[in-house]
Scaffold this motif. Structure first.
Motif, PDB file in Angstrom:
ATOM      1  N   THR A 247      84.410 136.076  83.523  1.00  0.00           N
ATOM      2  CA  THR A 247      84.681 136.627  82.198  1.00  0.00           C
ATOM      3  C   THR A 247      83.910 135.810  81.168  1.00  0.00           C
ATOM      4  O   THR A 247      83.477 134.681  81.454  1.00  0.00           O
ATOM      5  N   PRO A 248      83.719 136.326  79.946  1.00  0.00           N
ATOM      6  CA  PRO A 248      83.039 135.539  78.918  1.00  0.00           C
ATOM      7  C   PRO A 248      83.681 134.174  78.676  1.00  0.00           C
ATOM      8  O   PRO A 248      82.987 133.175  78.497  1.00  0.00           O
ATOM      9  N   LEU A 249      85.005 134.108  78.692  1.00  0.00           N
ATOM     10  CA  LEU A 249      85.682 132.833  78.447  1.00  0.00           C
ATOM     11  C   LEU A 249      85.387 131.821  79.544  1.00  0.00           C
ATOM     12  O   LEU A 249      85.295 130.615  79.295  1.00  0.00           O
ATOM     13  N   ALA A 250      85.217 132.299  80.776  1.00  0.00           N
ATOM     14  CA  ALA A 250      84.914 131.387  81.881  1.00  0.00           C
ATOM     15  C   ALA A 250      83.535 130.762  81.732  1.00  0.00           C
ATOM     16  O   ALA A 250      83.288 129.670  82.250  1.00  0.00           O
ATOM     17  N   LEU A 251      82.626 131.456  81.032  1.00  0.00           N
ATOM     18  CA  LEU A 251      81.274 130.933  80.825  1.00  0.00           C
ATOM     19  C   LEU A 251      81.137 130.123  79.541  1.00  0.00           C
ATOM     20  O   LEU A 251      80.101 129.500  79.310  1.00  0.00           O
ATOM     21  N   ARG A 252      82.162 130.155  78.724  1.00  0.00           N
ATOM     22  CA  ARG A 252      82.093 129.435  77.460  1.00  0.00           C
ATOM     23  C   ARG A 252      82.185 127.941  77.740  1.00  0.00           C
ATOM     24  O   ARG A 252      83.264 127.415  77.997  1.00  0.00           O
ATOM     25  N   ARG A 253      81.034 127.245  77.732  1.00  0.00           N
ATOM     26  CA  ARG A 253      80.972 125.868  78.212  1.00  0.00           C
ATOM     27  C   ARG A 253      81.541 124.876  77.214  1.00  0.00           C
ATOM     28  O   ARG A 253      82.141 123.879  77.564  1.00  0.00           O
ATOM     29  N   ARG A 254      81.316 125.108  75.940  1.00  0.00           N
ATOM     30  CA  ARG A 254      81.765 124.143  74.949  1.00  0.00           C
ATOM     31  C   ARG A 254      82.001 124.856  73.633  1.00  0.00           C
ATOM     32  O   ARG A 254      81.596 125.999  73.435  1.00  0.00           O
ATOM     33  N   ALA A 255      82.651 124.172  72.724  1.00  0.00           N
ATOM     34  CA  ALA A 255      82.958 124.743  71.416  1.00  0.00           C
ATOM     35  C   ALA A 255      81.745 124.620  70.513  1.00  0.00           C
ATOM     36  O   ALA A 255      80.705 124.079  70.892  1.00  0.00           O
ATOM     37  N   ALA A 256      81.880 125.116  69.291  1.00  0.00           N
ATOM     38  CA  ALA A 256      80.786 125.049  68.325  1.00  0.00           C
ATOM     39  C   ALA A 256      80.426 123.600  68.038  1.00  0.00           C
ATOM     40  O   ALA A 256      81.238 122.691  68.177  1.00  0.00           O
ATOM     41  N   ASP A 257      79.171 123.372  67.664  1.00  0.00           N
ATOM     42  CA  ASP A 257      78.732 122.009  67.395  1.00  0.00           C
ATOM     43  C   ASP A 257      79.128 121.533  66.009  1.00  0.00           C
ATOM     44  O   ASP A 257      78.711 120.476  65.563  1.00  0.00           O
ATOM     45  N   GLY A 258      79.898 122.334  65.300  1.00  0.00           N
ATOM     46  CA  GLY A 258      80.386 121.944  63.990  1.00  0.00           C
ATOM     47  C   GLY A 258      79.481 122.357  62.855  1.00  0.00           C
ATOM     48  O   GLY A 258      79.775 122.116  61.698  1.00  0.00           O
ATOM     49  N   VAL A 259      78.343 122.972  63.165  1.00  0.00           N
ATOM     50  CA  VAL A 259      77.417 123.431  62.131  1.00  0.00           C
ATOM     51  C   VAL A 259      77.368 124.948  62.177  1.00  0.00           C
ATOM     52  O   VAL A 259      76.905 125.534  63.146  1.00  0.00           O
ATOM     53  N   ALA A 260      77.861 125.578  61.135  1.00  0.00           N
ATOM     54  CA  ALA A 260      78.046 127.027  61.162  1.00  0.00           C
ATOM     55  C   ALA A 260      76.789 127.808  60.844  1.00  0.00           C
ATOM     56  O   ALA A 260      76.726 129.003  61.087  1.00  0.00           O
ATOM     57  N   ASP A 261      75.761 127.144  60.280  1.00  0.00           N
ATOM     58  CA  ASP A 261      74.596 127.906  59.809  1.00  0.00           C
ATOM     59  C   ASP A 261      73.403 127.799  60.739  1.00  0.00           C
ATOM     60  O   ASP A 261      72.282 128.058  60.331  1.00  0.00           O
ATOM     61  N   ARG A 262      73.619 127.416  62.016  1.00  0.00           N
ATOM     62  CA  ARG A 262      72.486 127.294  62.920  1.00  0.00           C
ATOM     63  C   ARG A 262      72.907 127.463  64.375  1.00  0.00           C
ATOM     64  O   ARG A 262      74.068 127.349  64.726  1.00  0.00           O
ATOM     65  N   LEU A 263      71.899 127.763  65.210  1.00  0.00           N
ATOM     66  CA  LEU A 263      72.098 127.962  66.637  1.00  0.00           C
ATOM     67  C   LEU A 263      71.128 127.039  67.364  1.00  0.00           C
ATOM     68  O   LEU A 263      69.962 126.943  66.985  1.00  0.00           O
ATOM     69  N   VAL A 264      71.579 126.377  68.417  1.00  0.00           N
ATOM     70  CA  VAL A 264      70.761 125.385  69.104  1.00  0.00           C
ATOM     71  C   VAL A 264      70.577 125.781  70.563  1.00  0.00           C
ATOM     72  O   VAL A 264      71.551 126.112  71.249  1.00  0.00           O
ATOM     73  N   PHE A 265      69.322 125.746  71.011  1.00  0.00           N
ATOM     74  CA  PHE A 265      68.975 126.101  72.388  1.00  0.00           C
ATOM     75  C   PHE A 265      68.035 125.045  72.958  1.00  0.00           C
ATOM     76  O   PHE A 265      67.400 124.291  72.225  1.00  0.00           O
ATOM     77  N   GLU A 266      67.923 125.037  74.278  1.00  0.00           N
ATOM     78  CA  GLU A 266      66.950 124.198  74.952  1.00  0.00           C
ATOM     79  C   GLU A 266      66.000 125.072  75.753  1.00  0.00           C
ATOM     80  O   GLU A 266      66.441 125.971  76.464  1.00  0.00           O
ATOM     81  N   LEU A 267      64.697 124.804  75.620  1.00  0.00           N
ATOM     82  CA  LEU A 267      63.672 125.531  76.358  1.00  0.00           C
ATOM     83  C   LEU A 267      62.925 124.545  77.243  1.00  0.00           C
ATOM     84  O   LEU A 267      62.384 123.545  76.761  1.00  0.00           O
ATOM     85  N   GLY A 268      62.880 124.825  78.528  1.00  0.00           N
ATOM     86  CA  GLY A 268      62.237 123.923  79.470  1.00  0.00           C
ATOM     87  C   GLY A 268      60.730 124.100  79.511  1.00  0.00           C
ATOM     88  O   GLY A 268      60.186 125.123  79.098  1.00  0.00           O
ATOM     89  N   TYR A 269      60.062 123.082  80.024  1.00  0.00           N
ATOM     90  CA  TYR A 269      58.607 123.127  80.223  1.00  0.00           C
ATOM     91  C   TYR A 269      58.266 122.394  81.508  1.00  0.00           C
ATOM     92  O   TYR A 269      59.074 121.653  82.075  1.00  0.00           O
ATOM     93  N   ARG A 270      57.031 122.613  81.982  1.00  0.00           N
ATOM     94  CA  ARG A 270      56.538 121.901  83.159  1.00  0.00           C
ATOM     95  C   ARG A 270      55.765 120.664  82.692  1.00  0.00           C
ATOM     96  O   ARG A 270      54.796 120.792  81.954  1.00  0.00           O
ATOM     97  N   PRO A 271      56.199 119.471  83.085  1.00  0.00           N
ATOM     98  CA  PRO A 271      55.518 118.269  82.614  1.00  0.00           C
ATOM     99  C   PRO A 271      54.156 118.103  83.277  1.00  0.00           C
ATOM    100  O   PRO A 271      53.920 118.688  84.329  1.00  0.00           O
ATOM    101  N   PRO A 272      53.271 117.316  82.637  1.00  0.00           N
ATOM    102  CA  PRO A 272      53.478 116.577  81.392  1.00  0.00           C
ATOM    103  C   PRO A 272      53.295 117.461  80.156  1.00  0.00           C
ATOM    104  O   PRO A 272      52.742 118.559  80.252  1.00  0.00           O
ATOM    105  N   LEU A 273      53.765 116.970  79.023  1.00  0.00           N
ATOM    106  CA  LEU A 273      53.629 117.670  77.753  1.00  0.00           C
ATOM    107  C   LEU A 273      53.066 116.699  76.724  1.00  0.00           C
ATOM    108  O   LEU A 273      53.687 115.675  76.428  1.00  0.00           O
ATOM    109  N   ALA A 274      51.905 117.016  76.173  1.00  0.00           N
ATOM    110  CA  ALA A 274      51.281 116.173  75.134  1.00  0.00           C
ATOM    111  C   ALA A 274      51.870 116.560  73.782  1.00  0.00           C
ATOM    112  O   ALA A 274      51.187 117.142  72.929  1.00  0.00           O
TER     113      ALA A 274
END
Length: 499
Positions: free
Chosen positions: A178-205
């Motif tokens: 269910t959606p709740l089962a996937l909800r890993r953590r609560a909000a980061d406390g900042v309501a006006d932004r969304l934070v994501f991580e995008l992976g890359y293949r190293p190395p990265l200059a």
């Protein structure tokens, strides 16, 4: 894509990051599929099967690993796989095209028949177009549930599901969650932004990539400080959404941390797609650097700085013809102030305007262009360019055919080969584009003619765009070394033509 099981298993056993996103491993003993870099204990060989895509793994009954999170894997570059058309279609799906469009519309968008697109998809990814699209919707929803505090309704809409009920049903059927089962953590406390991580293949200059953009940063649109890059973003997702993005490097995790303004919540796939192209996250530096040889040794992992908007890159190239980078930045900032849409007060102070759209620039009176510092000849070129982009006769994005697009650009009065090749490099992300008439490139290579340039650079094909970035980086280093020596001697200045 031909997957050799033995090679794939060796990559899984060694957690080889060169293969991250290149294939996925299904584990029969757990029923999940993982990235080759998953940190769990290596499964037994007899329990492993290998798939070209996440969608193919799910088609065979596997569900995504909650630890390595397949949705975070790097994507592919334009010249990274044989099925370029299939990858172009897949990228459009990743960025939300199928939320409103059909398979027929997708085929038309990349210039093939619907039947041919279906064949391409089956051969490249082992699934149908619709199966691939459904998997990408679910993986995006999974990411939004894990990484943001968006309400479930917003998650369902952002991921392309027509209703929360439909979203819940598909999630339960495919993942048993269910959606709740996937909800890993609560909000980061900042309501006006969304934070994501995008992976890359190293190395990265990262520092070299950041320096390239910092040199060309336009006031009011871009800001480079504290090791991060930020800029305004205008995304067309049926309606226009205006906001901003900030990108910073997290080397310990081999990711880029991407912060989006909350105003872009409805167009997250499109916004993240723009970031991936800007940062060239589909690059395989092991392949590129090996081919460039000695040229890449000083700065391994160099990325091709892309764009969030192809039209913007074309305007930058035209404005920057035969003037210094500083002059070009000044003119571009003035254009943005006169024709760009203003950001709301909630945006960072340094980010004030979106870059003007093609329609807005085409409609500007000639007097306004002159007031911004654009000479009359360039003004005519800019408006001809803007008109073609605005009416749809010229596309300047990563899915446009490079040879035809370069020819169409050169047909516009005032656009030569340097400008067209520069646009192909950054707007189209074409890895073999090369602005051979560039002053800095000729200087650092020690050649004086176009023919000599082509002969010298042929060894780097089909990665000559990456070679150009390395050579520009060398030129900047040489200039810095010479500053002290030239300070006491009057010197003439040459146009940098490095917009």
């Amino acid at each position: 894509m031909n997957l050799d099981p033995d090679t794939c298993y060796k990559a899984v056993a060694s957690h080889d990051r060169r293969f991250d996103g290149r294939f996925y491993v299904g584990v029969s003993s757990t029923g999940v599929y993982c990235r080759p870099v998953c940190a769990v204990r290596t499964p037994k060989r007899e329990n492993c099967s290998f798939y070209e895509s996440a969608a193919a793994a799910e088609k065979h009954g596997f569900r995504p690993c909650l630890r390595c999170r397949p949705e975070l894997a790097p994507g592919h570059g334009l010249a990274d796989i044989s099925g370029r058309l299939a990858q172009a279609a897949a990228t459009l799906i990743d960025e939300g095209f199928m939320a409103e469009g059909s398979v027929a519309a997708l085929a038309a968008r990349i210039g093939v028949t619907e039947r041919h697109l279906r064949r391409l998809f089956d051969a490249q990814f082992g699934v149908s177009v619709l199966e691939y699209a459904q998997t990408q919707r679910l993986l995006l929803a999974k990411r939004l549930l894990a990484d943001t505090a968006l309400p479930v309704t917003e998650v369902a809409l952002a991921a392309g599901f027509g209703s929360v009920r439909r979203f819940n049903d598909v999630l339960k059927t495919r993942y048993g969650l269910t959606p709740l089962a996937l909800r890993r953590r609560a909000a980061d406390g900042v309501a006006d932004r969304l934070v994501f991580e995008l992976g890359y293949r190293p190395p990265l200059a990262w520092e070299a990539w950041l320096a390239f953009l910092a040199t060309r940063a336009v006031d009011g649109i871009e800001d480079v400080r504290d090791g991060a890059y930020a800029r305004t973003l205008l995304v067309d997702g049926g309606s226009r959404h205006l906001g901003w993005v900030r990108i910073e490097h997290v080397p310990r995790r081999l990711v880029l941390r991407v912060t989006l303004s909350a105003s872009l919540a409805r167009v997250i796939p499109q916004a993240l797609g723009k970031v991936r192209r800007l940062c060239d996250l589909g690059c395989r530096p092991d392949v590129v650097d090996r081919h460039l040889g000695e040229l890449a040794q000083a700065v391994p992992g160099m990325r091709l700085p892309g764009s969030v908007d192809g039209f913007e890159i074309a305007v930058r190239a035209v404005v920057g013809q035969v003037i210094s980078v500083v002059q070009a930045r000044r003119i571009l900032a003035a254009l943005a102030e006169r024709a760009g849409q203003a950001l709301p007060d909630t945006a960072p102070d340094s980010l004030r305007f979106a870059f003007p759209t093609a329609a807005a620039l085409a409609a500007l009176p000639p007097q306004t262009l002159r007031e911004a510092g654009v000479p009359a000849g360039k003004a005519r070129t800019l408006q001809a360019l803007a008109q073609r982009v605005a009416d749809g006769t010229l596309a300047l994005d990563a899915h446009a055919p490079p040879e035809q697009t370069v020819a169409a650009l050169r047909a516009i009065d005032g656009i030569g080969d340097w400008t067209a090749q520069y646009v192909a490099m950054r707007a189209l992300g074409w890895p073999d584009a090369f602005p051979g008439t560039d002053y800095a490139l000729r200087k650092v290579l020690g050649v004086s003619t176009v023919r000599a340039m082509h002969e010298r650079t042929a060894q780097w094909a089909p990665w000559r765009a990456y070679a150009a970035i390395h050579l520009w980086h060398r030129y900047e280093a040489v200039k810095d070394e010479m500053k002290g020596a030239q300070a006491a001697t009057p010197a003439t200045t040459e146009p940098e033509t490095m917009t």
